[in-house]
Design a protein around this motif. Structure first.
Motif, mmCIF file in Angstrom:
data_model
loop_
_atom_site.group_PDB
_atom_site.id
_atom_site.type_symbol
_atom_site.label_atom_id
_atom_site.label_comp_id
_atom_site.label_asym_id
_atom_site.label_seq_id
_atom_site.Cartn_x
_atom_site.Cartn_y
_atom_site.Cartn_z
ATOM 1 N N GLY A 147 -37.372 -14.387 -8.718
ATOM 2 C CA GLY A 147 -36.678 -15.644 -8.420
ATOM 3 C C GLY A 147 -35.365 -15.423 -7.683
ATOM 4 O O GLY A 147 -34.384 -16.129 -7.899
ATOM 5 N N ILE A 148 -35.359 -14.444 -6.772
ATOM 6 C CA ILE A 148 -34.133 -14.092 -6.054
ATOM 7 C C ILE A 148 -34.177 -14.617 -4.622
ATOM 8 O O ILE A 148 -34.952 -14.136 -3.795
ATOM 9 N N ALA A 241 -24.563 -18.028 -2.068
ATOM 10 C CA ALA A 241 -24.697 -19.041 -3.113
ATOM 11 C C ALA A 241 -25.562 -18.574 -4.268
ATOM 12 O O ALA A 241 -25.517 -19.141 -5.352
ATOM 13 N N ALA A 242 -26.367 -17.535 -4.006
ATOM 14 C CA ALA A 242 -27.309 -17.091 -5.031
ATOM 15 C C ALA A 242 -26.664 -16.144 -6.034
ATOM 16 O O ALA A 242 -27.225 -15.853 -7.072
ATOM 17 N N VAL B 93 -35.637 -34.357 -8.083
ATOM 18 C CA VAL B 93 -36.670 -33.472 -8.629
ATOM 19 C C VAL B 93 -36.505 -33.355 -10.151
ATOM 20 O O VAL B 93 -37.478 -33.431 -10.904
ATOM 21 N N ALA B 94 -35.263 -33.225 -10.607
ATOM 22 C CA ALA B 94 -34.994 -33.103 -12.049
ATOM 23 C C ALA B 94 -35.482 -34.328 -12.811
ATOM 24 O O ALA B 94 -36.001 -34.215 -13.930
ATOM 25 N N ALA B 125 -33.405 -23.796 -11.473
ATOM 26 C CA ALA B 125 -34.214 -22.748 -12.131
ATOM 27 C C ALA B 125 -33.631 -22.307 -13.469
ATOM 28 O O ALA B 125 -34.351 -21.766 -14.314
ATOM 29 N N ASN B 126 -32.331 -22.536 -13.678
ATOM 30 C CA ASN B 126 -31.734 -22.163 -14.962
ATOM 31 C C ASN B 126 -31.948 -23.242 -16.037
ATOM 32 O O ASN B 126 -31.628 -23.032 -17.196
ATOM 33 N N ARG B 127 -32.496 -24.385 -15.640
ATOM 34 C CA ARG B 127 -32.657 -25.503 -16.588
ATOM 35 C C ARG B 127 -34.108 -25.870 -16.885
ATOM 36 O O ARG B 127 -34.396 -26.553 -17.870
#
Lengths: 243, 243
Positions: A147-148, A241-242, B93-94, B125-127
């Motif tokens: 997921g990078i 930003a990543a 999207v959320a 992706a963190n949620r």
């Protein structure tokens, strides 16, 4: 005069059979002959990925490397043996094509991106109808799994073999937004030093057996020192930003 | 408490619908919501590639860029508008994910390789449970179409945006075995000069609309001077044996 068969370089992707393209699946299902490179006595990684598509109707044409790591690649003996092997392999494929049979040559990842298929392509594509079906590369499989976000906007991406000299690797890592380091294996300690010297170690992600069942993803700085298995690579993301 | 839906970044490949992976096809068939970026009033290239997989059961969620080329990208107004747009898109999207619906976000080529999907990924992706399905990149589609072995052995590959300064482009072309130059368009005259100055023009291959029905492949030196359309790139093969 008979029509000759079609040579098809088929990318099988990085390991997960579902990462074959629809076009690759059709080509494998349609071709009469399935050719693949493998180590002596092994089945070949490309063949393992497409096993579910093979049946008794297919002619299998394994192409066994005469040498792999027994001789140094810089050695003249290696070069002459391997060139003769590619010539013989091309002749074996050509014999099938002359008989009007289409030959799908399996290639892990993407055929024209560091793939052995290229050695057949340059010997045969000017003589027979030829098609290359791209595949998902190992690096793409790895950054997707992890997921990078690897590059965005005007980022430069450098794909670097881990075999290069340490100073050269360090220079290139300092001069790019994003990097993928291939051929990690026993070069990992050197790669780690080059990343540290170029200030990129904190960002680097290590992926082992990407997209396979037993894949490992970790920050390289969290991984123990030492060598790595063959199926591993290092990703340095470019997109600010990543981070 | 409801379970949230799954966010899936889906690589649609470079244009040919058969260059979708089997996994991408399944994800699109299974997801309740199909999201995609597009210019105002357009259908979106990613959506065009998967049109045959869509049906009336799907909820379509188009995400229209508020600006594309009307404002310079270096302008603060561009930056603030586009950031707000990605925030709003992620919120849209959320909202679907919160309702337990899986959302497949279409991404031309490979989602994490210069794709707009990345802007949603870093926000969501963190949620939420997230998966990225790699796709065949435009560069891979182009070198496969053209039958050009791009890298072999210990070759370095540099992926370079054509937007960079001419001297910088020339320097990097002189310092790599293989190169892919993206973002060609109106940068083509500059790219040609940089290739000539670095001694690489004779090897360079120009590909327009690679893998699409009306693709063009030619040696760059055989192409008339002048700008190029958006869907074009330049390949400089690395592998010596291929020349």
């Amino acid at each position: 005069m008979k029509n000759s068969g079609r040579l098809i370089g088929v990318g099988t992707g990085p390991g997960d059979p579902e990462l074959l393209t629809v076009k690759a699946v059709k080509a494998i299902e349609t071709a009469q002959v399935i050719a693949y490179f493998a180590k002596q006595g092994r089945g070949g990684n490309g063949k393992a990925i497409v096993e579910h598509l093979l049946n008794a109707e297919k002619t299998l044409l394994p192409l066994y490397y005469p040498v792999t790591t027994e001789i140094e690649k810089t050695d003249e003996a290696y070069r002459s043996q391997i060139t003769a092997f590619y010539d013989q392999s091309a002749a074996a494929v050509a014999a099938q094509l002359e008989n009007g049979r289409s030959v799908a040559v399996l290639s892990e990842g993407d055929p024209l991106f560091y793939g052995s298929y290229m050695h057949l392509h340059v010997r045969l594509a000017n003589r027979y109808p030829t098609e290359v079906i791209p595949g998902i590369s190992a690096m793409s499989g790895c950054w997707s799994l992890a997921g990078i976000p690897i590059v965005q906007g005007d980022d430069v991406l450098s794909v670097l073999p881990g075999t290069m000299a340490e100073a050269e690797l360090q220079r290139r890592l300092s001069d790019t937004q994003a990097a993928v380091i291939m051929k990690v294996g026993r070069n990992l300690p050197k790669i780690r030093r080059a990343l540290e010297a170029s200030g990129r170690l904190a960002e680097a992600v290590y992926v082992e057996r990407g997209t396979m069942a037993n894949a490992v993803t970790t920050k390289l700085s969290d991984r123990p020192e030492g060598e790595a298995p063959y199926f591993s690579l290092v990703l340095v993301p470019g997109w600010e930003a990543a981070r």
